[in-house]
Design a protein around this motif. Structure first.
Motif, short mmCIF file in Angstrom:
data_model
loop_
_atom_site.label_atom_id
_atom_site.label_comp_id
_atom_site.label_asym_id
_atom_site.label_seq_id
_atom_site.Cartn_x
_atom_site.Cartn_y
_atom_site.Cartn_z
N PHE A 32 -24.01 4.61 -4.86
CA PHE A 32 -23.74 4.46 -6.28
C PHE A 32 -24.60 3.33 -6.84
O PHE A 32 -25.11 2.49 -6.09
N TYR B 198 -6.01 -2.81 -5.68
CA TYR B 198 -5.92 -1.53 -6.38
C TYR B 198 -4.82 -1.63 -7.42
O TYR B 198 -3.79 -2.27 -7.18
N LEU C 74 -21.91 7.57 0.81
CA LEU C 74 -22.20 7.80 -0.59
C LEU C 74 -23.07 6.67 -1.13
O LEU C 74 -23.17 5.61 -0.53
N TYR D 101 0.82 -1.21 0.00
CA TYR D 101 0.00 0.00 0.00
C TYR D 101 0.86 1.27 0.00
O TYR D 101 0.52 2.26 -0.63
C1 MYR Z 1 -16.55 3.03 -2.56
O1 MYR Z 1 -17.18 2.14 -3.14
O2 MYR Z 1 -15.99 2.83 -1.48
C2 MYR Z 1 -16.47 4.38 -3.15
C3 MYR Z 1 -15.71 4.45 -4.40
C4 MYR Z 1 -14.30 4.00 -4.31
C5 MYR Z 1 -13.49 4.45 -5.50
C6 MYR Z 1 -12.14 3.87 -5.63
C7 MYR Z 1 -11.35 3.99 -4.41
C8 MYR Z 1 -9.91 3.97 -4.67
C9 MYR Z 1 -9.22 4.19 -3.39
C10 MYR Z 1 -7.75 4.30 -3.56
C11 MYR Z 1 -7.11 4.48 -2.23
C12 MYR Z 1 -5.66 4.71 -2.31
C13 MYR Z 1 -5.32 6.13 -2.29
C14 MYR Z 1 -3.90 6.38 -2.52
#
Ligand code: MYR
Length: 131
Positions: free
Chosen positions: A62, A117, A60, A14
């Motif tokens: 979606f 990710y 949120l 991470y």
């Molecule tokens: C959700 O479903 O939780 C909301 C949308 C999430 C979008 C993608 C999240 C990516 C997070 C990346 C975290 C790392 C940051 C450096």
């Protein structure tokens, strides 16, 4: 099912991932201990998400396949959507500031929620346990 409260247990790569995202050392150190908790509620193709961490609390909604906006804790703005493929939730998001794509997958593996990710050639995982 993805439903319910989840608490981050551990992460893999991470720090490197956040570095690739352009996040500075101090914020990365703080983010390593963000105590992230997400609560997911799915109703058909609609999801409600509650996110709580040391950085912020937000909720949120979606709908699968529908583009929405999401901001990271450091203010980076993303736009994209989630889709269900079999048992996988697959997300594809574009950074508004540089146009690069961040993809993410949520899946249940051995009763854990594994979120992977990928951004600009770097991959990471955060693994959550039911809270
Ligand atoms: C959700 O479903 O939780 C909301 C949308 C999430 C979008 C993608 C999240 C990516 C997070 C990346 C975290 C790392 C940051 C450096």
């Amino acid at each position: 099912t993805f439903n319910g409260p989840w608490k981050v247990d551990r992460s893999e790569n991470y720090d490197k991932f956040m570095e690739q995202m352009g996040i500075g050392l101090v914020k990365r150190k703080l983010a390593a201990h963000d105590n992230l908790k997400i609560t997911l509620e799915q109703n058909g193709d609609k999801f409600h998400v509650k996110e709580v961490s040391t950085f912020r609390t937000l909720e949120l909604d979606f709908t699968l396949g529908v583009t929405f906006e999401y901001s990271l804790a450091d203010g980076t703005e993303l736009s994209g959507s989630w889709a269900m493929e079999g048992d996988l939730l697959k997300g594809s998001f574009v950074r508004k500031d540089n146009g690069k794509t961040l993809t993410t997958i949520r899946q249940i593996v051995d009763e854990e929620l594994v979120q992977s990710y990928s951004y600009d050639g770097v991959e990471a995982k955060r693994i959550f346990k039911r809270a």
